[in-house]
Write a protein that holds these residues in place. Structure first.
Motif, short mmCIF file in Angstrom:
data_model
loop_
_atom_site.label_atom_id
_atom_site.label_comp_id
_atom_site.label_asym_id
_atom_site.label_seq_id
_atom_site.Cartn_x
_atom_site.Cartn_y
_atom_site.Cartn_z
N TRP A 94 18.77 -90.80 -31.84
CA TRP A 94 19.06 -92.05 -31.13
C TRP A 94 20.53 -92.16 -30.72
O TRP A 94 20.94 -93.10 -30.04
N ILE A 95 21.36 -91.16 -31.16
CA ILE A 95 22.78 -91.18 -30.77
C ILE A 95 22.95 -90.20 -29.62
O ILE A 95 22.63 -89.01 -29.76
N TYR A 96 23.41 -90.67 -28.47
CA TYR A 96 23.43 -89.81 -27.29
C TYR A 96 24.73 -89.03 -27.14
O TYR A 96 24.76 -88.03 -26.45
N ASP A 97 25.79 -89.48 -27.83
CA ASP A 97 27.09 -88.80 -27.68
C ASP A 97 27.12 -87.59 -28.65
O ASP A 97 27.17 -87.77 -29.88
N ASP A 98 27.07 -86.37 -28.08
CA ASP A 98 27.01 -85.17 -28.93
C ASP A 98 28.26 -85.03 -29.81
O ASP A 98 28.18 -84.56 -30.95
#
Ligand SMILES: C[S@@+](CC[C@H](N)C(=O)[O-])C[C@H]1O[C@@H](n2cnc3c(N)ncnc32)[C@H](O)[C@@H]1O
Length: 370
Positions: A94-98
């Motif tokens: 759910w976290i899009y920032d790699d």
């Protein structure tokens, strides 16, 4: 909130107080929690005064300031390992920032390492604040990752305690009033020798086994400018107590060998008026080896001094007694001594590991007293 034994009420957080993964917490809330869980080693002292923080964590510079501040809460360790491993093993979909995800996994891994003791930690740089006679000096010490059981690559509690004690020690003045040359045996990462160069403005030769000297030499270079500002200088050499008379320069090329039995090129004695050692007795052989090396390199003047600090380790109590007997047998006696407590860095589960140490200053037994 839970009451502590001293009557104060401390906030104690449990794993269930932290963001749970099934609730898909934000990246920032996970990072904040992981920062809260940082356990800096207690030997990186903290005090209540902001100005007195003498810690800088090279592990992860972005988090250094958080790591150096006293944690306002206590953490109940129960279930913590499982919580950290669940973060590492989760894809955090759910976290899009790699980059954020990488940061979270990295921080969770570090928190796990801290709880596994120092031997599981990666390479790091640590800053130690050492009082001098006129102020203080900040010393940076690099410790490589401890992939092998190499105890000279970490900094031990006794060395930090001795470093902080040096400024209280009064050494006899030499005839020319110059600061005494000093030799450190078993320097490890070099904290004591580097501190001594700053505190006394002395020229200090830091020595250890061949495999320890590359890191030791690096630490000497890292601190050279700061120490020279205090009037001190440093050199580094291989000196194995099993071959006590020879000392092989590391920084000036490995070819240069000094021999305690010979005069130097200008006819002066190669021996030292002051010898330092911290935490050097942890095998039955060590008292004999260390004392024979002291005997080889300590100058014969009545003003010669040996300054040591050793932890009381249950397994090595006889070694302390043996050391004292052997020092007396080479004509040395205790001039001052005492005990103090400090903390070794990470114990498992991030706990504090108290270390009680004995420090002593030795001098030559006057001829009349023998
Ligand atoms: C417990 S560490 C202490 C290091 C450092 N003095 C400190 O307190 O942080 C012991 C040191 O003694 C060194 N040592 C052990 N046996 C030695 C020997 N035979 N000759 C020279 N150094 C030795 C080790 O390499 C290690 O650096």
């Amino acid at each position: 909130m839970e009451a502590k034994g001293d009557g104060h009420v401390a906030e104690i957080l449990h794993v269930f107080d932290f963001p749970q993964l099934y609730t898909k917490p934000t990246a920032q809330s996970l990072l904040n929690t992981l920062t809260l869980l940082t356990s800096a080693p207690p030997s990186w002292e903290c005090s209540d005064s902001e100005e007195d923080y003498d810690i800088s964590v090279g592990l992860n510079k972005r988090r250094a300031s958080a790591a150096t501040k006293p944690r306002p809460v206590q953490i109940n360790p129960e279930g913590l390992t499982r919580y950290l491993t669940s973060i590492i093993g989760n894809d955090l979909g759910w976290i899009y920032d790699d980059n954020m995800k990488e940061d979270i996994w990295e921080e969770a891994s570090l928190r796990l390492s801290e709880r596994s003791g120092r031997s599981a930690m990666p390479a790091m740089s640590r800053e130690f604040r050492v009082p001098t006679k006129s102020g203080r000096v900040d010393i940076t010490i690099h410790e490589p990752a401890l992939t092998e059981d190499n105890i000279g690559l970490k900094t031990w509690a006794a060395s930090y305690m001795l470093s902080k004690r040096l400024h209280t020690i009064k050494l006899p003045q030499s005839k020319d009033k110059a600061p005494p040359r000093m030799l450190e045996l078993g320097s490890g990462t070099g904290l004591v020798g580097i501190a001594a160069a700053a505190v006394f403005g002395s020229s200090v030769l830091l020595t250890d086994l061949a495999e320890i000297t590359p890191n030791l030499a690096g630490n000497i270079e890292d601190n050279r400018a700061a120490i020279e500002q205090c009037g001190g200088s440093m050199d580094c050499a291989v000196l194995n107590w099993a071959e006590p008379f020879t000392c092989q320069s590391y920084l000036r090329g490995l070819g240069q060998i000094e021999d305690a039995r010979n005069a130097t090129y200008n006819g002066s004695s190669p021996k030292y008026p002051v010898i330092l050692a911290a935490d050097s007795l942890y095998s039955p052989e060590h008292p004999r080896l260390l004392v024979q090396t002291i005997d080889a390199w300590l100058s014969h003047e009545s003003t010669a001094r040996v300054i040591v600090e050793f932890p009381f380790r249950d397994a090595y109590v006889p070694e302390l007694g043996d050391f004292k007997t052997r020092m007396a047998s080479i004509g040395l006696c205790v001039l001052e001594e005492g005990e103090e407590s400090g903390y070794d860095d990470w114990a498992s589960e991030g706990g504090r590991s108290e270390v009680r140490c004995w420090w002593s200053i030795w001098g030559r037994i006057p001829e009349s007293g023998r």
